[in-house]
Design an enzyme around this catalytic site. Sequence first.
Site, PDB file in Angstrom:
ATOM      1  N   ASP A  66       0.850   8.349   1.363  1.00 56.57           N
ATOM      2  CA  ASP A  66      -0.622   8.662   1.815  1.00 56.57           C
ATOM      3  C   ASP A  66      -0.856  10.202   2.905  1.00 56.57           C
ATOM      4  O   ASP A  66       0.332   9.931   3.713  1.00 56.57           O
ATOM      5  CB  ASP A  66      -1.148   7.678   2.375  1.00 56.57           C
ATOM      6  CG  ASP A  66      -0.845   6.503   3.238  1.00 56.57           C
ATOM      7  OD1 ASP A  66       0.026   7.064   3.770  1.00 56.57           O
ATOM      8  OD2 ASP A  66      -1.019   5.100   3.033  1.00 56.57           O
ATOM      9  N   ASP A 135      -4.657  -6.032   6.745  1.00 55.40           N
ATOM     10  CA  ASP A 135      -5.995  -6.589   6.416  1.00 55.40           C
ATOM     11  C   ASP A 135      -5.966  -6.242   5.066  1.00 55.40           C
ATOM     12  O   ASP A 135      -6.243  -6.341   4.095  1.00 55.40           O
ATOM     13  CB  ASP A 135      -7.677  -5.720   6.366  1.00 55.40           C
ATOM     14  CG  ASP A 135      -6.471  -4.255   5.943  1.00 55.40           C
ATOM     15  OD1 ASP A 135      -5.952  -3.548   5.348  1.00 55.40           O
ATOM     16  OD2 ASP A 135      -7.743  -2.806   6.224  1.00 55.40           O
ATOM     17  N   HIS A 137      -4.027  -4.358   3.124  1.00 59.58           N
ATOM     18  CA  HIS A 137      -3.795  -2.691   2.240  1.00 59.58           C
ATOM     19  C   HIS A 137      -2.370  -2.063   2.338  1.00 59.58           C
ATOM     20  O   HIS A 137      -1.753  -2.290   2.188  1.00 59.58           O
ATOM     21  CB  HIS A 137      -4.567  -1.915   2.674  1.00 59.58           C
ATOM     22  CG  HIS A 137      -4.097  -1.114   4.173  1.00 59.58           C
ATOM     23  ND1 HIS A 137      -4.466  -0.702   5.142  1.00 59.58           N
ATOM     24  CD2 HIS A 137      -2.505  -1.342   4.991  1.00 59.58           C
ATOM     25  CE1 HIS A 137      -3.665   0.189   6.539  1.00 59.58           C
ATOM     26  NE2 HIS A 137      -2.862  -0.554   6.085  1.00 59.58           N
ATOM     27  N   GLU A 142      -8.187   0.232   1.065  1.00 61.06           N
ATOM     28  CA  GLU A 142      -7.881  -0.621   1.272  1.00 61.06           C
ATOM     29  C   GLU A 142      -8.907  -1.902   1.089  1.00 61.06           C
ATOM     30  O   GLU A 142      -8.943  -1.130  -0.261  1.00 61.06           O
ATOM     31  CB  GLU A 142      -9.109  -0.389   2.562  1.00 61.06           C
ATOM     32  CG  GLU A 142      -8.455   1.309   3.307  1.00 61.06           C
ATOM     33  CD  GLU A 142      -8.114   0.408   5.367  1.00 61.06           C
ATOM     34  OE1 GLU A 142      -7.314  -1.108   4.662  1.00 61.06           O
ATOM     35  OE2 GLU A 142      -8.086   0.909   6.070  1.00 61.06           O
TER      36      GLU A 142
HETATM   37  P1  PGA Z   1       2.985  -0.363   9.995  1.00 58.88           P
HETATM   38  O1  PGA Z   1       1.159  -0.365   8.839  1.00 58.88           O
HETATM   39  O2  PGA Z   1       4.365  -0.627   8.966  1.00 58.88           O
HETATM   40  O3  PGA Z   1       2.662   0.756  11.231  1.00 58.88           O
HETATM   41  O4  PGA Z   1       2.381  -1.873  10.354  1.00 58.88           O
HETATM   42  C1  PGA Z   1       1.649  -1.208   7.641  1.00 58.88           C
HETATM   43  C2  PGA Z   1       0.606  -0.449   6.977  1.00 58.88           C
HETATM   44  O5  PGA Z   1      -0.392   0.366   7.328  1.00 58.88           O
HETATM   45  O6  PGA Z   1       0.909  -0.076   5.537  1.00 58.88           O
END
Ligand code: PGA
Length: 259
Positions: A66, A135, A137, A142
């Site tokens: 992304d 959350d 995702h 999302e």
């Molecule tokens: P993080 O993010 O590795 O910084 O915890 C994970 C994500 O949002 O997929």
Amino acid sequence: MAEVIIVESREAAGALVADAIVRLVRGNPEAVLGLATGSTPLPVYEALRARVGELDLSKVRGFALDEYVGIDPRHPESYRSVITREVVEPLGLDPRRVRVPDGSLDGIEHHGSDYEEAIGEAGGIDLQILGIGTDGHIGFNEPGSSFASITRVKTLTQQTRDDNARFFDSVDDVPMHCITQGLGTILRARHLVLLAFGEGKAAAVAGAVEGPVTASLPGSAIQLHPRASVVVDEAAASRLRFAEYYRYTYDNKPDWQVL
Ligand code: PGA
């Protein structure tokens, strides 16, 4: 279901996943990796870095999950910059073989389909590294994202913007929109490797691995994949109902069956 491996540390997780990538690249020097950003995959990249001398990664192809929409690609927190800094340069990948979704506003309507086409032309993703958001995702899909979704623009939840504020001067600087591989894109990768560390991820991990398969928790899409590995530390595993069974399974895993 996914294979769940509970490890004692982030370093152990990084070493385990790096081993899988080393095996993949030894078998096919032009393997296609799906690259994640954020804090979670860093131990994998660090473990791979330690092995750069014994492994040539210069022909490997990479596709990031992304990118933020509207961010200057030279901004240090654009995923283009992060992938360059954390992956391409330290691991000796060829920058021409590594793509990040194009988050520029100019032509944004077709950046998603262009990206899908590029993944297809590369022959698909062999191993997709994934983190998971608090959350639920994966990528930036999302809650509510379609399991059939392809690379497209999404609006980040406030929770994700708050979680990512640590990378920016303030939460207001976290972009509102992103362009992300879809859940359908991710499910087409041949092997999914989802990592998660810390108590803050425990509920999302439990939902993804053991909860109902629901777009309300996009990580649960991994239950639809024939080859998904979940590598977590004790804290991230702390809400897994069948943790003992996962440990037992892993302890009794046949030698011939690797990650
Ligand atoms: P993080 O993010 O590795 O910084 O915890 C994970 C994500 O949002 O997929």
